[in-house]
Design a protein around this motif. Structure first.
Motif, PDB file in Angstrom:
ATOM      1  N   SER A 135      10.517   3.051  -1.399  1.00  0.00           N
ATOM      2  CA  SER A 135       9.145   2.926  -0.745  1.00  0.00           C
ATOM      3  C   SER A 135       8.512   4.369  -0.323  1.00  0.00           C
ATOM      4  CB  SER A 135       9.293   1.996   0.467  1.00  0.00           C
ATOM      5  OG  SER A 135       9.667   0.704  -0.008  1.00  0.00           O
ATOM      6  N   ASN A 136       9.305   5.321  -0.210  1.00  0.00           N
ATOM      7  CA  ASN A 136       8.766   6.436   0.065  1.00  0.00           C
ATOM      8  C   ASN A 136       8.406   7.303  -0.856  1.00  0.00           C
ATOM      9  OD1 ASN A 136       8.555   6.620   3.146  1.00  0.00           O
ATOM     10  ND2 ASN A 136      10.854   6.572   3.099  1.00  0.00           N
ATOM     11  N   HIS A 137       8.860   6.956  -2.127  1.00  0.00           N
ATOM     12  CA  HIS A 137       8.548   7.863  -3.347  1.00  0.00           C
ATOM     13  C   HIS A 137       7.664   7.313  -4.493  1.00  0.00           C
ATOM     14  CE1 HIS A 137      11.265  10.882  -1.947  1.00  0.00           C
ATOM     15  NE2 HIS A 137      12.327  10.347  -1.722  1.00  0.00           N
ATOM     16  N   LYS A 177       5.056   3.639  -4.525  1.00  0.00           N
ATOM     17  CA  LYS A 177       4.435   2.920  -3.711  1.00  0.00           C
ATOM     18  C   LYS A 177       4.237   1.486  -4.387  1.00  0.00           C
ATOM     19  CE  LYS A 177       3.855   5.764  -0.685  1.00  0.00           C
ATOM     20  NZ  LYS A 177       4.950   5.775   0.431  1.00  0.00           N
ATOM     21  N   TRP A 202      14.082   1.735   1.718  1.00  0.00           N
ATOM     22  CA  TRP A 202      13.297   2.828   2.520  1.00  0.00           C
ATOM     23  C   TRP A 202      13.103   4.124   1.361  1.00  0.00           C
ATOM     24  CZ3 TRP A 202      14.570   7.769   3.105  1.00  0.00           C
ATOM     25  CH2 TRP A 202      13.658   8.674   3.950  1.00  0.00           C
ATOM     26  N   TRP A 203      13.959   4.314   0.704  1.00  0.00           N
ATOM     27  CA  TRP A 203      14.002   5.824   0.019  1.00  0.00           C
ATOM     28  C   TRP A 203      13.076   5.392  -1.411  1.00  0.00           C
ATOM     29  CZ3 TRP A 203      15.662   6.047  -5.381  1.00  0.00           C
ATOM     30  CH2 TRP A 203      16.115   7.466  -5.735  1.00  0.00           C
TER      31      TRP A 203
END
Length: 126
Positions: A59-61, A63, A56-57
């Motif tokens: 993927s949010n920072h 792409k 998650w981490w």
């Protein structure tokens, strides 16, 4: 982990905790430091505390898709093992290099299967 006299030695060499995958990647002070440096580099103000949070981490920072994330994670782990191997003498350094070799070998087993899936996907067969 190192096999001694037919049994696994789970004593972690850098702190008094038991050597587990979770500890090595997320709860060890060295892991905290490493994730903090990575977080600074990608603009994150937190660090992951599990593999689920990592996906998650990241993927949010950054792409990138999940397969690339896994490859990146393996590459970073291998680099870390090789770096620490260079700082250790004798059997400890050899054990870290063996860990690097085994991790890459296992990753390549899965890489070939994933590459075949990716080719079929590109060819429109899935």
């Amino acid at each position: 982990m190192v096999r001694k006299n037919g049994e696994w030695d789970t004593t972690y060499r850098f702190c008094p905790e038991f050597e587990t995958i979770h500890h090595l990647f997320f709860t060890c002070a060295a892991a905290h430091y490493t994730w903090s440096v990575v977080g600074l580099a990608i603009g994150a103000n937190s660090r992951p505390s599990s593999f689920m949070q990592y996906f998650w981490w990241i993927s949010n920072h950054i792409k990138i898709n999940r397969n690339v994330q896994i490859v990146d994670l393996i590459c970073y782990a291998c680099s870390f093992l090789k770096y620490w191997a260079g700082l250790q003498a004798g059997a400890d350094g050899d054990a870290l290099l063996e860990g690097d070799r085994v991790l890459k070998e296992e990753a390549m087993k899965h890489h070939h299967a994933q590459a075949a899936v990716d080719v079929r996907r590109l060819e429109g067969k899935i």
